[in-house]
Design a protein around this motif. Structure first.
Motif, PDB file in Angstrom:
ATOM      1  N   HIS A  55       1.090  -1.121  -0.056  1.00  0.00           N
ATOM      2  CA  HIS A  55       0.056  -0.025  -0.086  1.00  0.00           C
ATOM      3  C   HIS A  55       0.879   1.280  -0.150  1.00  0.00           C
ATOM      4  CE1 HIS A  55      -3.345   2.553   0.885  1.00  0.00           C
ATOM      5  NE2 HIS A  55      -4.168   1.843   0.837  1.00  0.00           N
ATOM      6  N   GLY A  56       0.685   2.089  -0.854  1.00  0.00           N
ATOM      7  CA  GLY A  56       1.641   3.185  -0.869  1.00  0.00           C
ATOM      8  C   GLY A  56       0.989   4.375   0.063  1.00  0.00           C
ATOM      9  N   VAL A  57       1.592   5.130   0.618  1.00  0.00           N
ATOM     10  CA  VAL A  57       1.703   6.177   1.686  1.00  0.00           C
ATOM     11  C   VAL A  57       2.018   7.528   1.255  1.00  0.00           C
ATOM     12  CG1 VAL A  57       2.090   6.677   4.242  1.00  0.00           C
ATOM     13  CG2 VAL A  57       1.893   4.223   3.536  1.00  0.00           C
ATOM     14  N   SER A  58       1.023   8.242   1.565  1.00  0.00           N
ATOM     15  CA  SER A  58       1.280   9.903   1.210  1.00  0.00           C
ATOM     16  C   SER A  58       1.505  10.231  -0.247  1.00  0.00           C
ATOM     17  CB  SER A  58       2.089  10.554   2.342  1.00  0.00           C
ATOM     18  OG  SER A  58       2.151  11.889   2.197  1.00  0.00           O
ATOM     19  N   TYR A  59       1.902  11.561  -0.491  1.00  0.00           N
ATOM     20  CA  TYR A  59       2.045  11.876  -1.910  1.00  0.00           C
ATOM     21  C   TYR A  59       3.359  11.418  -2.615  1.00  0.00           C
ATOM     22  CZ  TYR A  59      -1.376  15.779  -0.892  1.00  0.00           C
ATOM     23  OH  TYR A  59      -2.411  16.524  -0.621  1.00  0.00           O
ATOM     24  N   GLY A  60       3.048  10.924  -3.782  1.00  0.00           N
ATOM     25  CA  GLY A  60       4.137  10.392  -4.424  1.00  0.00           C
ATOM     26  C   GLY A  60       4.496   8.793  -4.179  1.00  0.00           C
ATOM     27  N   HIS A  61       3.874   8.278  -3.248  1.00  0.00           N
ATOM     28  CA  HIS A  61       3.947   6.822  -2.930  1.00  0.00           C
ATOM     29  C   HIS A  61       5.641   6.749  -2.750  1.00  0.00           C
ATOM     30  CE1 HIS A  61       0.187   4.934  -4.394  1.00  0.00           C
ATOM     31  NE2 HIS A  61      -0.084   5.921  -3.397  1.00  0.00           N
ATOM     32  N   HIS A  62       6.267   7.642  -1.948  1.00  0.00           N
ATOM     33  CA  HIS A  62       7.802   7.282  -1.957  1.00  0.00           C
ATOM     34  C   HIS A  62       8.047   6.253  -0.610  1.00  0.00           C
ATOM     35  CE1 HIS A  62       9.306  10.483  -4.132  1.00  0.00           C
ATOM     36  NE2 HIS A  62       8.204  11.183  -3.999  1.00  0.00           N
ATOM     37  N   TYR A  63       6.786   5.938   0.125  1.00  0.00           N
ATOM     38  CA  TYR A  63       6.851   5.033   0.934  1.00  0.00           C
ATOM     39  C   TYR A  63       5.779   3.988   0.641  1.00  0.00           C
ATOM     40  CZ  TYR A  63       6.953   2.140   5.295  1.00  0.00           C
ATOM     41  OH  TYR A  63       7.061   1.322   6.373  1.00  0.00           O
ATOM     42  N   THR A  64       5.819   2.758   0.505  1.00  0.00           N
ATOM     43  CA  THR A  64       5.038   1.556   0.266  1.00  0.00           C
ATOM     44  C   THR A  64       5.442   0.457   1.509  1.00  0.00           C
ATOM     45  OG1 THR A  64       5.272   1.743  -1.956  1.00  0.00           O
ATOM     46  CG2 THR A  64       4.384  -0.190  -1.225  1.00  0.00           C
ATOM     47  N   THR A  65       4.127   0.031   2.091  1.00  0.00           N
ATOM     48  CA  THR A  65       4.264  -0.960   3.162  1.00  0.00           C
ATOM     49  C   THR A  65       4.612  -2.305   2.603  1.00  0.00           C
ATOM     50  OG1 THR A  65       1.840  -1.496   2.732  1.00  0.00           O
ATOM     51  CG2 THR A  65       2.261   0.121   4.237  1.00  0.00           C
ATOM     52  N   SER A  66       5.755  -2.742   3.449  1.00  0.00           N
ATOM     53  CA  SER A  66       6.380  -4.098   2.993  1.00  0.00           C
ATOM     54  C   SER A  66       5.348  -5.246   3.249  1.00  0.00           C
ATOM     55  CB  SER A  66       7.560  -4.295   3.526  1.00  0.00           C
ATOM     56  OG  SER A  66       7.608  -4.189   4.985  1.00  0.00           O
ATOM     57  N   ALA A  67       4.366  -5.196   4.327  1.00  0.00           N
ATOM     58  CA  ALA A  67       3.643  -6.128   4.664  1.00  0.00           C
ATOM     59  C   ALA A  67       2.174  -5.586   5.246  1.00  0.00           C
ATOM     60  CB  ALA A  67       4.495  -6.985   5.833  1.00  0.00           C
ATOM     61  N   GLU A  68       1.466  -6.473   5.544  1.00  0.00           N
ATOM     62  CA  GLU A  68       0.307  -5.928   6.047  1.00  0.00           C
ATOM     63  C   GLU A  68       0.628  -5.213   7.488  1.00  0.00           C
ATOM     64  OE1 GLU A  68      -3.578  -7.689   8.284  1.00  0.00           O
ATOM     65  OE2 GLU A  68      -3.203  -8.851   6.461  1.00  0.00           O
ATOM     66  N   THR A  69      -0.102  -4.135   7.769  1.00  0.00           N
ATOM     67  CA  THR A  69       0.312  -3.429   8.870  1.00  0.00           C
ATOM     68  C   THR A  69      -0.652  -2.439   9.277  1.00  0.00           C
ATOM     69  OG1 THR A  69       2.261  -1.877   9.771  1.00  0.00           O
ATOM     70  CG2 THR A  69       1.641  -1.366   7.474  1.00  0.00           C
TER      71      THR A  69
END
Length: 391
Positions: free
Chosen positions: A267-281
């Motif tokens: 799942h992408g997080v915040s603008y630009g999806h510079h962070y994506t979850t590595s597992a369910e969290t």
């Protein structure tokens, strides 16, 4: 303000810590008086409450950058010696003179405006001549010093001015052993000696900022000017931590967790999806952003204490909010998210945020915006043993 009211965010200002810091700095200053520098709304902490607390703890001068900051202190009922140093042509010179504010003069234009305002006010201007001893910012160059001193003393003879101070500012006092420190001290002593030989009788001579107050006793002269150290932040990690100097950070910045939710892996997080979850969290939404002074440059790096653990900002800081990955934890909505404070509870410090943002802790506290309420604690000064200026 009700300290227990639920708030989106708050900057808690511990005035007991500020008073204790002032006492520590007074002791380090030896026989010199202490100026509490409350420019930029007391480095983001609130100028009037911090000025009052500093005076209670034995500061004898206040200092501001702009004249409007100085006039606001007078309007709040704060008397006593007050220096204002960042002037531009057409500034409120007359109002400052009538309010008994010392005005800094670095060049002939400023001296002439001060004298004209004194004439209009019908009272002499209290002026402090600033020497550029090597910082290359404000201040009078040595080559121009004789003319400025002569004109200032002529205005004094005419009853239009009183030269109350001679001063300067270090460029590298936060860099131990930097060769400019000794060089600037030498230039300042020479420029002071010239002015005094010409007839100046200043009330105060001063050059020491926070780092010089802590590490350069030879630079203390009659007065030291303490800014960032008064707020419990080390002026330079190279010189030591706040704790090394016996100082305690005054500001704690916290927000209420606004949302906790489960998201799947990828799942992408915040603008630009510079962070994506590595597992369910689980993700936590923290309702402060760069409009509140949280550095956007800390995206993906800024530390936050949530539910007893230090988390890192996930993705970009937005204008009003950012997100942290809670690694499956589920704190209650409304729980505290502490961005920085003294560190007592394991929370990050302003210095930690400075490192994460590639800046200095001065900027971290000063940039906290006006829409973050300041909540003052320990407003009353409890009985204590206060050192005298001669201790």
């Amino acid at each position: 303000m009700n300290e227990t009211a639920p708030l989106r965010a708050r900057a808690e200002i511990d005035l007991a810590a500020l008073r204790a810091n002032v006492r520590v700095l007074r002791a380090r200053a030896g026989g010199a008086h202490l100026m509490a520098v409350v420019k930029s709304d007391a480095y983001g902490h609130g100028a009037v409450p911090c000025a009052k607390a500093a005076l209670e703890a034995g500061a004898t001068w206040l200092g501001t950058a702009t004249p409007h900051e100085a006039l606001a202190l007078r309007a709040a009922g704060l008397g006593g010696p007050l220096l204002c140093w960042l002037w531009t042509p057409g500034g409120p010179w007359r109002e400052a003179i009538e309010a008994g504010i010392d005005v800094s003069v670095s060049g002939m234009w400023a001296l002439r405006e001060a004298v004209a305002a004194a004439t209009a006010a019908g009272r002499p201007a209290r002026i402090q001549l600033k020497a550029d001893t090597g910082l290359g910012r404000n201040g009078c160059q040595p080559a121009d010093w004789p003319e400025l001193v002569a004109e200032a003393l002529a205005a004094e003879t005419a009853g239009l001015a009183k030269v109350t101070g001679l001063w300067s500012h270090f460029a590298c006092a936060d860099e131990p052993g930097h060769p400019s420190i000794a060089a600037q001290l030498g230039v300042f002593r020479d420029m002071v000696a010239y002015a005094e030989k010409a007839g100046a009788e200043p009330e105060v001579r001063h050059m020491a900022n926070s780092p010089a107050t802590l590490t350069l006793p030879e630079a203390h002269f009659d007065l030291v000017r303490t800014g960032i150290a008064m707020y419990g932040i080390s002026p330079s990690p190279e010189l030591g931590t706040s704790a090394d100097f016996g100082l305690r950070p005054v500001m704690t910045l916290a927000a209420s967790v606004a949302l906790v939710k489960e998201v799947p892996a990828g799942h992408g997080v915040s603008y630009g999806h510079h962070y994506t979850t590595s597992a369910e969290t689980t993700l936590g939404l923290i309702p402060v952003g760069y409009a509140d002074g949280v550095p956007r440059h800390a995206s993906g790096r800024g530390p936050v204490l949530v539910d007893g653990k230090v988390r890192t900002i996930a993705g970009r800081v937005a204008m009003d909010q950012f997100v942290v990955d809670l690694d499956g934890d589920r704190p209650e909505t409304g729980a505290d998210a502490v961005l920085f404070g003294p560190g007592d509870r394991g929370e990050p410090t302003a210095e930690d945020w400075a490192v994460a943002s590639d800046t200095i802790a001065y900027e971290i506290v000063t940039r906290i915006g006006a829409r973050v309420p300041r909540v003052y604690v320990n407003e009353r000064d409890e009985p204590h043993e206060t050192p005298t200026d001669n201790d």
